[in-house]
Design an enzyme around this catalytic site. Structure first.
Site, PDB file in Angstrom:
ATOM      1  N   ALA A 190       0.809  -1.221   0.000  1.00 21.73           N
ATOM      2  CA  ALA A 190       0.000   0.000   0.000  1.00 21.73           C
ATOM      3  C   ALA A 190       0.839   1.267   0.000  1.00 21.73           C
ATOM      4  O   ALA A 190       0.346   2.348  -0.295  1.00 21.73           O
ATOM      5  CB  ALA A 190      -0.936   0.001   1.203  1.00 21.73           C
ATOM      6  N   ARG A 199      10.392   7.934  -2.521  1.00 19.84           N
ATOM      7  CA  ARG A 199      11.782   8.087  -2.942  1.00 19.84           C
ATOM      8  C   ARG A 199      12.073   7.513  -4.331  1.00 19.84           C
ATOM      9  O   ARG A 199      13.168   7.687  -4.859  1.00 19.84           O
ATOM     10  CB  ARG A 199      12.721   7.476  -1.883  1.00 19.84           C
ATOM     11  CG  ARG A 199      12.775   8.325  -0.622  1.00 19.84           C
ATOM     12  CD  ARG A 199      13.956   7.964   0.232  1.00 19.84           C
ATOM     13  NE  ARG A 199      13.765   6.687   0.901  1.00 19.84           N
ATOM     14  CZ  ARG A 199      14.764   5.858   1.216  1.00 19.84           C
ATOM     15  NH1 ARG A 199      15.997   6.160   0.911  1.00 19.84           N
ATOM     16  NH2 ARG A 199      14.509   4.726   1.849  1.00 19.84           N
ATOM     17  N   GLY A 223      14.594  -2.086  11.475  1.00 22.13           N
ATOM     18  CA  GLY A 223      14.251  -2.493  12.828  1.00 22.13           C
ATOM     19  C   GLY A 223      15.315  -3.460  13.343  1.00 22.13           C
ATOM     20  O   GLY A 223      15.827  -4.283  12.593  1.00 22.13           O
TER      21      GLY A 223
HETATM   22  C1  UD1 Z   1       9.703  -2.138   8.116  1.00 20.11           C
HETATM   23  C2  UD1 Z   1       9.810  -2.727   9.501  1.00 20.11           C
HETATM   24  C3  UD1 Z   1      11.273  -2.764   9.925  1.00 20.11           C
HETATM   25  C4  UD1 Z   1      12.079  -3.539   8.915  1.00 20.11           C
HETATM   26  C5  UD1 Z   1      11.884  -2.983   7.513  1.00 20.11           C
HETATM   27  C6  UD1 Z   1      12.506  -3.889   6.486  1.00 20.11           C
HETATM   28  C7  UD1 Z   1       7.766  -2.150  10.692  1.00 20.11           C
HETATM   29  C8  UD1 Z   1       7.137  -1.247  11.683  1.00 20.11           C
HETATM   30  N1  UD1 Z   1       9.039  -1.920  10.432  1.00 20.11           N
HETATM   31  O1  UD1 Z   1      10.107  -0.785   8.217  1.00 20.11           O
HETATM   32  O2  UD1 Z   1      11.400  -3.367  11.191  1.00 20.11           O
HETATM   33  O3  UD1 Z   1      13.450  -3.529   9.239  1.00 20.11           O
HETATM   34  O4  UD1 Z   1      10.485  -2.874   7.206  1.00 20.11           O
HETATM   35  O5  UD1 Z   1      12.437  -3.323   5.222  1.00 20.11           O
HETATM   36  O6  UD1 Z   1       7.125  -3.045  10.203  1.00 20.11           O
HETATM   37  N2  UD1 Z   1       3.013  -0.774   4.054  1.00 20.11           N
HETATM   38  C9  UD1 Z   1       1.656  -0.806   3.855  1.00 20.11           C
HETATM   39  N3  UD1 Z   1       0.845  -0.034   4.637  1.00 20.11           N
HETATM   40  C10 UD1 Z   1       1.337   0.772   5.599  1.00 20.11           C
HETATM   41  C11 UD1 Z   1       2.731   0.807   5.799  1.00 20.11           C
HETATM   42  C12 UD1 Z   1       3.549   0.012   5.024  1.00 20.11           C
HETATM   43  O7  UD1 Z   1       1.172  -1.534   2.991  1.00 20.11           O
HETATM   44  O8  UD1 Z   1       0.535   1.434   6.254  1.00 20.11           O
HETATM   45  C13 UD1 Z   1       3.874  -1.616   3.208  1.00 20.11           C
HETATM   46  C14 UD1 Z   1       4.799  -0.795   2.339  1.00 20.11           C
HETATM   47  O9  UD1 Z   1       4.193  -0.569   1.086  1.00 20.11           O
HETATM   48  C15 UD1 Z   1       6.013  -1.700   2.229  1.00 20.11           C
HETATM   49  C16 UD1 Z   1       6.021  -2.451   3.541  1.00 20.11           C
HETATM   50  O10 UD1 Z   1       4.708  -2.363   4.053  1.00 20.11           O
HETATM   51  O11 UD1 Z   1       5.856  -2.645   1.197  1.00 20.11           O
HETATM   52  C17 UD1 Z   1       7.036  -1.902   4.534  1.00 20.11           C
HETATM   53  O12 UD1 Z   1       6.703  -0.577   4.877  1.00 20.11           O
HETATM   54  P1  UD1 Z   1       7.797   0.519   5.149  1.00 20.11           P
HETATM   55  O13 UD1 Z   1       7.119   1.781   5.485  1.00 20.11           O
HETATM   56  O14 UD1 Z   1       8.792   0.542   4.040  1.00 20.11           O
HETATM   57  O15 UD1 Z   1       8.483  -0.073   6.483  1.00 20.11           O
HETATM   58  P2  UD1 Z   1       9.874   0.322   7.051  1.00 20.11           P
HETATM   59  O16 UD1 Z   1       9.771   1.623   7.741  1.00 20.11           O
HETATM   60  O17 UD1 Z   1      10.921   0.166   6.024  1.00 20.11           O
END
Ligand code: UD1
Ligand code: CA
Length: 449
Positions: free
Chosen positions: A10, A15, A140
């Site tokens: 989602a 970036r 994380g």
């Molecule tokens: C997340 C992890 C982190 C890990 C990292 C690895 C959490 C809180 N943190 O951080 O521990 O080291 O990934 O890459 O889980 N997404 C949604 N809906 C949302 C938020 C995110 O679908 O509301 C999806 C994004 O599109 C993406 C994935 O989840 O595909 C990860 O989200 P992102 O915001 O990149 O997480 P990180 O902050 O990188």
């Protein structure tokens, strides 16, 4: 045991600096999303749920392109990974067995690694995929004690001491589906980012007395794509692995580093692939076929014993039977070439059916497009198409038909007939010399005056 997949896709991907949703950017000619789905599909999941948000319609379409049974749920606001997983709960209300959470932007996870996580579920209620890295950045951090995973600390919430930890969270998590949703329902957002962190389920599980553990994989597998540079890095990582796998499977690659595979490329044992060959989506090369250097192939099937190139282009719908020969500077599109057909040089064969052992001379063109519609050319068995024949479709040539070089064939040619469709040659004795003398005289007169 049944397995369900939850794929988080989602996020916006700011970036990437792009109008295209991040998970639709391609690696190995396939959207990032398809890579995550492919890794999960190797486990034969009972159900796949894709959580979409930014570019929801396009991403949903891509999900169904890969798997028409994939379920899609829209996360209206991106409130965090925990909130994203919660959106899948209604769809998996009846799911038994395990659920694996994958990210749509993490394309290089191997099916074997996911299997190792499922295996580790014998010991732990929640299994997290981790990796060691020299550059932990904003990942994380995994807080462990011996074999146990105590917690996942997000970078923004971590102390300096915790930030010094180099064992990081890949994001992939596995648990019993119903346990996962029970834990996810308890996640709050009282943290530095104000987000619902999926990672909080580790501490929540432990508070309930459940065991939580880590499976560790190579850092290369966990590479997430957030920027164009990382997209290029993921492409390189994929190609590196695909080349090694092809070699392992008994395919000869003369110059492996110059061959580019698509996610779904299939190449049989003892096939030979020359340098600088590019495979687009949907290519199958059977055992013992040879693709010589500098070829570009997509959506095609090359059978055993066939040879293609150098410098040939096979486009979607090109179907080459056994021992077909396609030579240099030949393009084939949406055409079926039966056994032993030869198209040696400089030809375009589009929307055609060519019968076995027919020979197509240099410079032959199927004129398949009238500016509005496409038309088919049908050529029988053992026909001989003279060099530089234009086959103006729709047109049919029977078995054993022959066309004279330079013919423009606009009417059907019966079996065994010779078709000559070109101006008749006239020889004028001595005229060449007379003409040249005259031109030379004109030039000399001009230079004088
Ligand atoms: C997340 C992890 C982190 C890990 C990292 C690895 C959490 C809180 N943190 O951080 O521990 O080291 O990934 O890459 O889980 N997404 C949604 N809906 C949302 C938020 C995110 O679908 O509301 C999806 C994004 O599109 C993406 C994935 O989840 O595909 C990860 O989200 P992102 O915001 O990149 O997480 P990180 O902050 O990188
Ligand atoms: Ca990320």
């Amino acid at each position: 045991m049944q397995v369900s997949l939850i794929i988080l896709a989602a996020g916006q991907g700011t970036r990437m600096n792009s109008d295209l949703p991040k998970v639709l950017h391609k690696v190995a000619a396939a959207p990032l999303l398809h890579h995550a789905m492919a890794a999960g599909h190797a486990l034969e999941p009972a159900l796949t749920v894709v959580v979409v948000g930014h570019g929801a319609e396009e991403v949903a379409r891509a999900a169904r392109d890969y798997d028409e049974d994939a379920q899609v749920v829209v996360q209206e606001q991106q409130l965090g990974t925990g909130h994203a997983v919660a959106q899948a709960a209604p769809m998996l209300a009846d799911a038994s067995g395990d659920a694996i959470v994958l990210y749509g932007d993490t394309p290089l996870i191997r099916p074997e690694t996911l299997q190792a996580m499922l295996d580790a579920r014998d010991k732990h209620a929640v299994v997290v995929l981790g990796f060691h890295t020299l550059e932990p950045g904003r990942y994380g951090r995994l807080l462990t004690q011996g074999e146990d995973l105590l917690a996942i600390r997000e970078f923004n919430d971590a102390t300096d001491k915790e930030r010094a930890i180099t064992l990081c969270n890949s994001g992939v998590i596995c648990a019993n589906a119903q346990t996962l949703f029970e834990l996810v329902a308890q996640i709050g957002n009282a943290n530095a980012s104000g987000e619902y962190y999926l990672t909080d389920i580790v501490e929540l599980a432990r508070a309930q007395g459940l065991s939580t553990g880590v499976v560790i994989c190579d850092e290369a597998e966990t590479m997430g794509v957030n920027t164009r540079a990382q997209l290029a890095g993921a492409e390189a990582g994929f190609q590196c692995r695909a080349r090694a796998e092809a070699l392992e499977n008994g395919v000869t690659l003369t110059a492996p580093e110059t061959v580019f595979f698509a996610l779904d490329t299939h190449i049989g044992r003892d096939a030979i692939i020359g340098p600088n060959v590019i495979f687009g989506p949907g290519v199958t090369i059977e055992s013992g076929a040879e693709i010589k250097g500098f070829c570009h192939l997509e959506g095609c099937h090359v059978s055993r014993g066939a040879d293609v190139g150098p410098f040939a282009r096979l486009r979607p719908g090109a179907e080459l039977a056994e021992f077909v020969h396609v030579g240099n500077f030949v393009e084939i599109k949406n055409s079926i070439l039966d056994e032993g057909v030869k198209v040696g040089h400089l030809s375009y064969i589009g929307d055609a059916d060519v019968g076995e052992h027919t020979n197509i001379g240099a410079g032959t063109v199927t004129c398949n497009y009238d500016g509005v519609m496409k038309h088919r050319t049908r050529i029988g068995k053992r026909a001989f198409i003279g060099s530089d024949t234009m086959l103006v479709a729709p047109v049919t040539l029977g078995d054993g038909a022959l066309t004279a070089s330079g013919s423009v064939i606009t009417e059907d040619v019966p079996a065994a007939a010779l078709a000559i469709a070109r101006a008749k040659q006239i020889n004028k004795p001595g005229l060449a010399t007379r003409l040249m003398d005259k031109l030379k005289a004109i030039k000399a007169a001009k230079q004088k005056g």
